[in-house]
Design an enzyme around this catalytic site. Structure first.
Site, PDB file in Angstrom:
ATOM      1  N   GLU A 123     -62.503 -55.187  10.230  1.00 49.26           N
ATOM      2  CA  GLU A 123     -62.133 -55.061  11.529  1.00 49.26           C
ATOM      3  C   GLU A 123     -60.768 -55.975  11.789  1.00 49.26           C
ATOM      4  OE1 GLU A 123     -61.283 -56.235  15.502  1.00 49.26           O
ATOM      5  OE2 GLU A 123     -61.979 -57.651  13.864  1.00 49.26           O
ATOM      6  N   ASP A 156     -66.645 -57.884   8.066  1.00 46.15           N
ATOM      7  CA  ASP A 156     -65.528 -58.785   7.325  1.00 46.15           C
ATOM      8  C   ASP A 156     -65.329 -60.112   7.790  1.00 46.15           C
ATOM      9  OD1 ASP A 156     -64.248 -57.479   9.469  1.00 46.15           O
ATOM     10  OD2 ASP A 156     -62.375 -57.509   8.744  1.00 46.15           O
TER      11      ASP A 156
END
Length: 388
Positions: free
Chosen positions: A137, A79
């Site tokens: 994350e 991400d």
């Protein structure tokens, strides 16, 4: 040159193109749809059967040697961050307000390189290797959601390894440590309930701004007076919101911030002291408080046996001169911690050598030159673990 290293080198031009493509199309936590599609397509090109849509956007592939043995997992995060990129890169973010400002595009490219190289090396190990491409994350929710979805099962993972780039170390140099490598994170919101009134008559109010200011100062005593100097603890108030005009004292004030600790025991002690200080000060001045902890996850604690194996592997792959000691943990947090609560493993750092380009900044850039070193350490540690 080893077959593994040669395979990674041969894959590198295409891997860098993929990294640049992912960088140009960043996606926020749990929305990494395009990124997951690129990952899955690449793995299929390498000959893998791929499981997609795990906990939304997670991707997984398994390499089976065909010989009985353990299962080791390698993980990369995928991400991006809600940051507006300010670089002149040809492949700069094409999505306004979103940027790969932490190098997850590089981590993804690294694990793809390792997966591609290992596909033709099944004669070098026993057991299975599970490649995990994890969303979210940055919000601290990705690892937990994948674990809940069963990522550590079928086959059951015996150990897990992962890495993060660091701008504070020379390019291609390796660092890790036994024990805590990343601090726990607890994000707090404190709402102080007082009694508002006219700014010219503060004696008739229970002033939440004055109380909040007292709390901000008193919280610093947690580090200076309630923990030892050798314990890494951070308590930071980063936001203070109250009132709407110059001549009125508000009924409430809100404090936000973060607590970082490096052991579960100290984490609980600090949170308890935090609550005691706040409620005590509020009570003294006749106010009440609401304390909420959110966006919290535990310290990332490396296991001794797996960490020693990773260090020896890095020395084997990179040379002993590029394996540096890490005396202290980093205070930024990492949700790899959730995996290490479930199974043994090791998280390590690879330097980018770009100290002026710090993660989470608008000018950050990942260094493509470290992909071969990181990919080879990731791949080789999986082989070494399975052969141990």
């Amino acid at each position: 040159m080893s077959a593994l290293k040669l395979a990674i080198q041969n894959l590198l031009p295409e891997i860098i193109k993929i990294r640049h493509d992912i960088h140009a199309h960043p996606e926020l936590a749990h929305r990494e749809t395009r990124t997951a599609t690129v990952i899955a397509a690449t793995l299929k090109q390498y000959g893998y059967e791929v499981t997609e849509g795990i906990a939304g956007t997670g991707v997984c592939a398994i390499l089976d040697s065909g010989k009985p043995g353990k299962t080791v997992a390698l993980r990369a995060d995928i991400d991006a961050l809600p940051i507006t990129e300010q670089t002149s890169l040809d492949y700069a973010s094409q999505t306004q307000g979103i940027m790969h400002a932490c190098g997850h595009d590089g981590h993804t490219a690294t694990l793809l390189a390792a997966a591609g190289a290992l596909k033709n090396c099944t004669d070098q190990f026993r057991g299975k290797i599970k490649f995990i491409f994890q969303p979210a994350e940055e919000t601290g929710t990705g690892a937990a959601s994948l674990i809940q979805a069963g990522i550590l099962e079928n086959p059951r993972v015996d150990a897990i390894f992962g890495y993060h780039n660091t701008s504070k170390t020379k390019a291609g140099f390796f660092r890790t440590r036994v024990g805590c490598i990343h601090a726990a994170q607890d994000v707090f919101t404190v709402v102080i309930h007082g009694k508002g009134g006219h700014g010219a008559q503060p004696q008739l109010t229970i002033d939440p701004i004055f109380i909040g200011a007292s709390i901000v100062q008193a919280l610093q005593s947690i580090v200076s007076r309630f923990t030892t100097p050798t314990e890494a603890v951070v308590v930071s108030v980063t936001q203070f919101h109250a009132g709407t005009t110059h001549n009125a004292i508000s009924d409430t004030a809100t404090l936000n911030g973060t607590i970082r600790t490096v052991t579960p025991e100290i984490r609980q002690q600090v949170k308890q002291r935090f609550a005691d200080i706040i409620t005590g000060i509020a009570h003294t001045f006749g106010a009440t408080v609401d304390i909420d902890f959110s966006y919290s996850f535990p310290p990332t604690i490396n296991h001794p046996t797996e960490t020693e194996l990773t260090i020896l592997t890095a020395q084997q792959v990179l040379g002993t001169e590029k394996v540096l000691p890490l005396p202290d943990p980093g205070m930024p947090s990492e949700d790899f911690s959730y995996y290490l609560e479930k199974v043994p493993g090791c998280f390590f750092w690879i330097g980018t050598g770009l100290e002026h380009l710090r993660p989470h900044s608008v000018t950050y850039e990942f260094n493509d030159a470290i992909i071969p070193a990181a990919a080879q350490v990731m791949a080789q540690v999986a082989i070494n673990y399975l052969n141990t």
